[in-house]
Structures are given as structure tokens and as C-alpha cells.
Write an enzyme that holds these catalytic residues in place. Sequence first.
Site, PDB file in Angstrom:
ATOM      1  N   GLU A 113       0.847  -1.321   0.127  1.00  0.00           N
ATOM      2  CA  GLU A 113      -0.396  -0.047   0.049  1.00  0.00           C
ATOM      3  C   GLU A 113       0.651   1.076  -0.292  1.00  0.00           C
ATOM      4  O   GLU A 113       2.026   1.516   0.230  1.00  0.00           O
ATOM      5  CB  GLU A 113      -0.721  -0.259   1.404  1.00  0.00           C
ATOM      6  CG  GLU A 113      -1.814   1.159   1.327  1.00  0.00           C
ATOM      7  CD  GLU A 113      -3.080   1.402   1.910  1.00  0.00           C
ATOM      8  OE1 GLU A 113      -3.383  -0.118   2.118  1.00  0.00           O
ATOM      9  OE2 GLU A 113      -3.146   2.212   3.010  1.00  0.00           O
ATOM     10  N   ASP A 115       0.386   5.403   0.633  1.00  0.00           N
ATOM     11  CA  ASP A 115      -1.252   6.621   1.413  1.00  0.00           C
ATOM     12  C   ASP A 115      -0.308   7.879   0.685  1.00  0.00           C
ATOM     13  O   ASP A 115       0.505   7.557   1.204  1.00  0.00           O
ATOM     14  CB  ASP A 115      -0.893   6.017   2.376  1.00  0.00           C
ATOM     15  CG  ASP A 115      -2.070   4.577   2.786  1.00  0.00           C
ATOM     16  OD1 ASP A 115      -2.447   3.562   1.640  1.00  0.00           O
ATOM     17  OD2 ASP A 115      -1.976   4.005   4.120  1.00  0.00           O
ATOM     18  N   GLU A 117      -2.432  11.129   3.275  1.00  0.00           N
ATOM     19  CA  GLU A 117      -3.860  10.636   3.864  1.00  0.00           C
ATOM     20  C   GLU A 117      -3.426  12.462   4.464  1.00  0.00           C
ATOM     21  O   GLU A 117      -3.093  12.487   4.998  1.00  0.00           O
ATOM     22  CB  GLU A 117      -3.440  10.177   4.846  1.00  0.00           C
ATOM     23  CG  GLU A 117      -4.245   8.143   4.552  1.00  0.00           C
ATOM     24  CD  GLU A 117      -4.130   7.850   6.118  1.00  0.00           C
ATOM     25  OE1 GLU A 117      -4.704   6.771   6.483  1.00  0.00           O
ATOM     26  OE2 GLU A 117      -3.000   7.995   7.349  1.00  0.00           O
ATOM     27  N   GLN A 130      -0.433  12.054   5.670  1.00  0.00           N
ATOM     28  CA  GLN A 130       0.574  11.836   6.904  1.00  0.00           C
ATOM     29  C   GLN A 130       0.414  10.701   4.994  1.00  0.00           C
ATOM     30  O   GLN A 130       0.252  10.266   4.659  1.00  0.00           O
ATOM     31  CB  GLN A 130      -0.140  11.099   7.259  1.00  0.00           C
ATOM     32  CG  GLN A 130       0.376   9.531   8.019  1.00  0.00           C
ATOM     33  CD  GLN A 130      -0.623   9.125   9.289  1.00  0.00           C
ATOM     34  OE1 GLN A 130       0.171   9.564  10.119  1.00  0.00           O
ATOM     35  NE2 GLN A 130      -0.986   8.362   8.926  1.00  0.00           N
ATOM     36  N   ASP A 140       3.368   1.154   9.127  1.00  0.00           N
ATOM     37  CA  ASP A 140       4.349   1.611  10.206  1.00  0.00           C
ATOM     38  C   ASP A 140       4.580   2.329   9.796  1.00  0.00           C
ATOM     39  O   ASP A 140       5.563   2.921  10.973  1.00  0.00           O
ATOM     40  CB  ASP A 140       4.404   0.036  11.537  1.00  0.00           C
ATOM     41  CG  ASP A 140       3.483  -0.480  11.931  1.00  0.00           C
ATOM     42  OD1 ASP A 140       2.193   0.581  11.927  1.00  0.00           O
ATOM     43  OD2 ASP A 140       3.545  -0.925  12.701  1.00  0.00           O
ATOM     44  N   GLU A 142       4.710   5.717   8.989  1.00  0.00           N
ATOM     45  CA  GLU A 142       4.222   7.440   8.641  1.00  0.00           C
ATOM     46  C   GLU A 142       5.264   8.280   8.653  1.00  0.00           C
ATOM     47  O   GLU A 142       6.517   8.450   9.364  1.00  0.00           O
ATOM     48  CB  GLU A 142       3.476   7.818   9.584  1.00  0.00           C
ATOM     49  CG  GLU A 142       1.994   6.431   9.816  1.00  0.00           C
ATOM     50  CD  GLU A 142       2.289   4.900  10.647  1.00  0.00           C
ATOM     51  OE1 GLU A 142       3.231   5.003  11.564  1.00  0.00           O
ATOM     52  OE2 GLU A 142       1.882   3.999  11.314  1.00  0.00           O
ATOM     53  N   ASP A 206     -10.683   9.923  16.144  1.00  0.00           N
ATOM     54  CA  ASP A 206     -10.211   9.117  17.491  1.00  0.00           C
ATOM     55  C   ASP A 206      -7.903   9.367  16.896  1.00  0.00           C
ATOM     56  O   ASP A 206      -7.830   8.814  18.015  1.00  0.00           O
ATOM     57  CB  ASP A 206     -10.416   7.460  17.502  1.00  0.00           C
ATOM     58  CG  ASP A 206     -10.251   6.794  16.227  1.00  0.00           C
ATOM     59  OD1 ASP A 206      -9.748   7.659  14.528  1.00  0.00           O
ATOM     60  OD2 ASP A 206     -10.215   6.253  16.261  1.00  0.00           O
ATOM     61  N   TRP A 207      -8.338   9.619  15.898  1.00  0.00           N
ATOM     62  CA  TRP A 207      -6.420  10.106  15.728  1.00  0.00           C
ATOM     63  C   TRP A 207      -5.846  11.086  14.889  1.00  0.00           C
ATOM     64  O   TRP A 207      -5.122  11.491  15.532  1.00  0.00           O
ATOM     65  CB  TRP A 207      -5.597   8.870  15.287  1.00  0.00           C
ATOM     66  CG  TRP A 207      -6.244   8.376  14.188  1.00  0.00           C
ATOM     67  CD1 TRP A 207      -7.242   7.505  13.686  1.00  0.00           C
ATOM     68  CD2 TRP A 207      -5.815   7.808  12.903  1.00  0.00           C
ATOM     69  NE1 TRP A 207      -7.707   7.763  12.556  1.00  0.00           N
ATOM     70  CE2 TRP A 207      -6.388   8.495  11.216  1.00  0.00           C
ATOM     71  CE3 TRP A 207      -4.751   9.339  12.252  1.00  0.00           C
ATOM     72  CZ2 TRP A 207      -6.876   8.001  10.078  1.00  0.00           C
ATOM     73  CZ3 TRP A 207      -4.418   9.106  10.737  1.00  0.00           C
ATOM     74  CH2 TRP A 207      -4.864   8.597  10.215  1.00  0.00           C
ATOM     75  N   GLY A 211      -3.819  13.691  17.233  1.00  0.00           N
ATOM     76  CA  GLY A 211      -3.593  12.866  17.861  1.00  0.00           C
ATOM     77  C   GLY A 211      -5.029  12.348  19.019  1.00  0.00           C
ATOM     78  O   GLY A 211      -5.384  11.816  19.537  1.00  0.00           O
ATOM     79  N   ARG A 285       8.649   4.366  19.102  1.00  0.00           N
ATOM     80  CA  ARG A 285       8.409   3.609  18.920  1.00  0.00           C
ATOM     81  C   ARG A 285       9.894   2.537  18.008  1.00  0.00           C
ATOM     82  O   ARG A 285       9.531   1.452  17.620  1.00  0.00           O
ATOM     83  CB  ARG A 285       7.506   4.068  17.745  1.00  0.00           C
ATOM     84  CG  ARG A 285       6.168   4.634  18.170  1.00  0.00           C
ATOM     85  CD  ARG A 285       5.504   5.117  16.722  1.00  0.00           C
ATOM     86  NE  ARG A 285       4.829   3.942  15.840  1.00  0.00           N
ATOM     87  CZ  ARG A 285       4.874   4.053  14.290  1.00  0.00           C
ATOM     88  NH1 ARG A 285       5.432   5.680  14.269  1.00  0.00           N
ATOM     89  NH2 ARG A 285       4.511   3.164  13.583  1.00  0.00           N
TER      90      ARG A 285
END
Length: 297
Positions: A113, A115, A117, A130, A140, A142, A206-207, A211, A285
Site C-alpha cells: 500500500e 498512502d 492521508e 501523512q 507503520d 508514517e 479518534d486520531w 492525536g 516506537r
Amino acid sequence: MVKMTHSSTTFSTKIILLLILLVFFTPSPVADARPATFLQDFRITWSDSHIKQLDGGKAIQLVLDQNSGCGFASKSQYLFGRVSMKIKLIPGDSAGTVTAFYMNSDTDQVRDELDFEFLGNRTGQPYSVQTNVYAHGKGDREQRVNLWFDPAADYHTYSILWNHHHVVFSVDEVPIRVFKNNEARGLPFPKFQPMGVYSTLWEADDWATRGGLEKIDWSKAPFYAYYKDFDIEGCPVPGPHTCASNPSNWWEGQSYQQLDPIAARRYRWVRLNHMVYDYCTDKQRYPVTPPECLAGI
């Protein structure tokens, strides 16, 4: 025996010259012309009542309200090439909304994928875009960039170039992200699975904004995003099996295998001045820096 007169010879010569001119100067058919209408290359996948065709189908309006968001997808999948669209994002208070433009292999376990966003904001705050890359199911990755213009005031061009060498995300021909093919170092790169082209407008408070601290204000609904100039140039699947490996495809050409000096300078400018999040530097992370983030890769 028939004798040719001077006039008939001159006439024959003119005909020959005319044929030569036609061969060399007749315009060739445009192989990669944009679709005349939205429905020529795309189909509505979610809530057709929330997608409105404009200008005879050459542009569309996406709607988000408390009842539903909406989405569309390409009728075909593609293996390498470039896809671009002109998008005008939600104006004003768009906090909690996400407008997405992406490519996806539509596979459950080993997903590829690419992306874009676009994350909504409170009025007066920068719009963030993003990007993310999934290769062989690993995502993951981003990165976020604050756009240096108001993307709701007018249309801007967002494109994804995908070839055997790298993936380049660009905004108005300015590269904002490059994901290189590092298979030689044992890192996955999307090159085996064809991907469709998708877009959605949806609620993700929610994000999406700070955040999840900033919630969507439904009193501002409905929310509208606009699209036009849908341009897909690539190897359709199903299609000629040799297309994706053909080095003569323009997107595989020497000038597209790496950023040229001007593009590289613009890319550095974006990352120095407008990048607000990079997974590569997120030690919480990733205590160990992901290998694709290392210098020179």
C-alpha cells in the site's frame, strides 16, 4: 507506351510529398490521455449518494456527513507507473476528517500500500499530509508534512510515482517522500502485487487531528472535498504480461530512477522546513532505527 507529361509528373510528385508529410507530421494518438469522465476509469465503492459528478463527470464532489462518508476505486489494478489527481480539500474547520488517496493491493495477509492521508485541522492551523508505505505486509512507516499552502483554496496535484527503483510521493511536482528499493539489503519493496487506486473521505476523530484531541464538529457538516484530472499511467493487470518488466516504459527511464538536482533540493527543503513527524526518528516506537532509515539508504 504512355508518355508522362510535365504536368502529370508534377502532380505525382506533389502527391508523394503530401503522403510523406502525412506520415511524419500527423499527430500520434495519445496513449495516456486522461479519462473523459470519472466513471471511465473509476467506480464508486462506498455510499454513491455521497459522491456527485460535476462538469459532465470530469470532476467529482465527495461528501461527509453524520450519516456516511464515501469512497471510490479504479476499475483496474496496476503494476508500476504513476497516478495523480487534483484535489481541493475541506475548507475551514475540518478537524477529525481524513481525505485519503492511495494505492492498495487489496490482499489481506501480505499487503502492499502507498498512502496519502490528508488530516483535517481546526480553522487557521496547517493541513498535514501523512504518507505511509506497506511492503509485503510491513507498514507503520508514517511521515507527516505540513503543507506550505492552503489546500482548500484551490486544486493541487498529488501524485505517486512507482517504479523498480523507488516510490516518490509528490505535491505539485515537489517530492515530499522517497521510499527506495533496498531489496539488495534484504528490505522488502512492493514490486510483485498490482495495486488499485482508491480514495475515501471519512471521520477519524479518534486520531486524525492532534492525536485525537480535536474532535469533529458536526455542526460544520456536511464536509466537501473535490477531485478532478484523474490521471493513471501504468501497466494494467490483467494486461500484457511483459509490460511491468519493460525498461522502455517512461516511468522506468533514467531520469525517473532518482531525483534530479532540482527535485532533490526541493525534497530537502520540505524535510527541513515542513516535516512534523518521521517514524525514523521516533525512538519510543523504534528504539533501534529501522534499517531503511539509515543514512545513505
